[in-house]
Design a protein around this motif. Sequence first.
Motif, mmCIF file in Angstrom:
data_model
loop_
_atom_site.group_PDB
_atom_site.id
_atom_site.type_symbol
_atom_site.label_atom_id
_atom_site.label_comp_id
_atom_site.label_asym_id
_atom_site.label_seq_id
_atom_site.Cartn_x
_atom_site.Cartn_y
_atom_site.Cartn_z
ATOM 1 N N GLU A 223 -72.105 19.689 19.419
ATOM 2 C CA GLU A 223 -71.878 17.888 18.254
ATOM 3 C C GLU A 223 -70.374 17.152 18.169
ATOM 4 O O GLU A 223 -70.181 16.830 18.392
ATOM 5 C CB GLU A 223 -72.516 18.123 17.118
ATOM 6 N N LYS A 224 -69.187 18.378 17.993
ATOM 7 C CA LYS A 224 -67.717 17.877 18.236
ATOM 8 C C LYS A 224 -67.725 17.574 19.890
ATOM 9 O O LYS A 224 -67.190 16.816 19.621
ATOM 10 C CB LYS A 224 -67.546 19.236 17.461
ATOM 11 N N ASP A 225 -67.870 18.307 20.621
ATOM 12 C CA ASP A 225 -67.970 18.111 21.543
ATOM 13 C C ASP A 225 -68.187 17.059 21.992
ATOM 14 O O ASP A 225 -68.020 15.742 22.814
ATOM 15 C CB ASP A 225 -68.173 19.594 22.391
ATOM 16 N N ALA A 226 -69.384 16.050 21.667
ATOM 17 C CA ALA A 226 -70.185 14.732 21.979
ATOM 18 C C ALA A 226 -69.487 13.808 20.922
ATOM 19 O O ALA A 226 -68.935 13.099 21.960
ATOM 20 C CB ALA A 226 -71.470 15.152 20.357
ATOM 21 N N ALA A 240 -78.051 10.883 18.060
ATOM 22 C CA ALA A 240 -79.049 10.912 17.008
ATOM 23 C C ALA A 240 -79.774 11.852 18.424
ATOM 24 O O ALA A 240 -81.337 12.152 18.316
ATOM 25 C CB ALA A 240 -79.514 9.523 17.742
ATOM 26 N N CYS A 241 -80.057 12.248 19.389
ATOM 27 C CA CYS A 241 -80.615 12.109 20.755
ATOM 28 C C CYS A 241 -80.738 13.966 20.840
ATOM 29 O O CYS A 241 -80.949 14.301 21.127
ATOM 30 C CB CYS A 241 -80.026 12.090 21.821
ATOM 31 N N LEU A 242 -79.164 14.180 20.313
ATOM 32 C CA LEU A 242 -79.318 15.450 20.059
ATOM 33 C C LEU A 242 -79.923 15.902 18.971
ATOM 34 O O LEU A 242 -80.895 17.692 18.726
ATOM 35 C CB LEU A 242 -77.707 16.206 19.528
ATOM 36 N N GLU A 243 -80.107 15.861 17.547
ATOM 37 C CA GLU A 243 -81.170 15.604 16.771
ATOM 38 C C GLU A 243 -82.832 15.727 16.839
ATOM 39 O O GLU A 243 -83.031 16.136 16.423
ATOM 40 C CB GLU A 243 -80.410 13.948 15.015
ATOM 41 N N SER A 244 -82.290 14.325 17.917
ATOM 42 C CA SER A 244 -84.062 14.572 18.372
ATOM 43 C C SER A 244 -84.935 15.502 19.676
ATOM 44 O O SER A 244 -85.793 15.375 19.287
ATOM 45 C CB SER A 244 -84.385 12.748 18.614
ATOM 46 N N ILE A 245 -83.812 15.989 19.705
ATOM 47 C CA ILE A 245 -84.405 17.015 20.707
ATOM 48 C C ILE A 245 -85.587 18.386 20.456
ATOM 49 O O ILE A 245 -86.461 18.257 21.014
ATOM 50 C CB ILE A 245 -83.178 17.737 21.804
ATOM 51 N N THR A 272 -80.414 21.648 7.799
ATOM 52 C CA THR A 272 -78.920 21.414 8.569
ATOM 53 C C THR A 272 -79.100 21.683 9.286
ATOM 54 O O THR A 272 -79.886 23.341 9.498
ATOM 55 C CB THR A 272 -77.802 21.954 7.769
ATOM 56 N N GLY A 273 -78.512 21.436 10.363
ATOM 57 C CA GLY A 273 -78.968 21.960 11.706
ATOM 58 C C GLY A 273 -80.017 21.600 12.613
ATOM 59 O O GLY A 273 -80.945 20.831 12.001
#
Length: 283
Positions: A223-226, A240-245, A272-273
């Motif tokens: 997430e930090k890299d994003a 939002a994409c990362l959370e949805s995968i 969280t996560g």
Amino acid sequence: MDRKVHDTLLKWKSSSGRALVLEGPRQTGKTFIMKEFSESYHYSVYIDLEENKKLKTVFEQTNDASEIYEKLSYNRIRFDTSSGDPLFIIDGIQSCPRAFSALKPLAVDGRCDMLASVSPPGVEPSEGDFPSPMGYVQMVEMGPTDFEEFLWAMGIGKELTAKIRQWIDTGSEIDVSIGSALTRYFRKFMTVGGMPAAVQKYVDTKDYNEVWVVLASICNIIEKDALRYSDKKDRLKILACLESIPSQLAGENKTFVYKDVGKQAGREEGSTGPPWIGFTGQV
């Protein structure tokens, strides 16, 4: 942990002449394998251009190998060539395009074997006086631990995994007891995942909760890299994409659909996560 890329590095060492660059996602063990590989040399030097930003100026000032070594010596980085060619490792080279370009003159110079790593978003060589090093660089992709490497980590010997591979390639029947054991290991692998740190934690503890802690940390880094490497206007969309995968891949269709981003079915309020990390059952 034993990784297949180690054999690639040994072959490169025996016929070096070009720099070798490990290319792949973060947290897949590139730094670990480079440092482990350095133990096969009488002498090695390791620098991380993301951690030691002042060293970037060395490469930004010159593309001449002798000058680079001289300027590095001013930063207390020494190269012992008395017993043969040492290994020079440049980690995080994506943060300095001119260091990537410098791999050509450093490889031609030949006083060190050159090994580097690059992580997303990758690196684009500078123009003009700092051209692309292609032709003098061997690019090697390195991903997460695969199932065979996971079996090695779990104590399954290479001779047995080689036989299993042969049985699969030839379509031979696999003994029921071996097939059942492989199924159990594969379920563990699907739960732990292929990130080396998570695999090692499971090998050490056999505790999925401990694995969860490692995976949660890796997700935080992603997430930090994003946020770090994306345009400000795109950051919320990427997160939002990362959370949805996880929730989408856990659905009936097991596919990612962009229009469904934000539909976090099954995600508990305040969690969280990603939800797939929180699995604590037995496999």
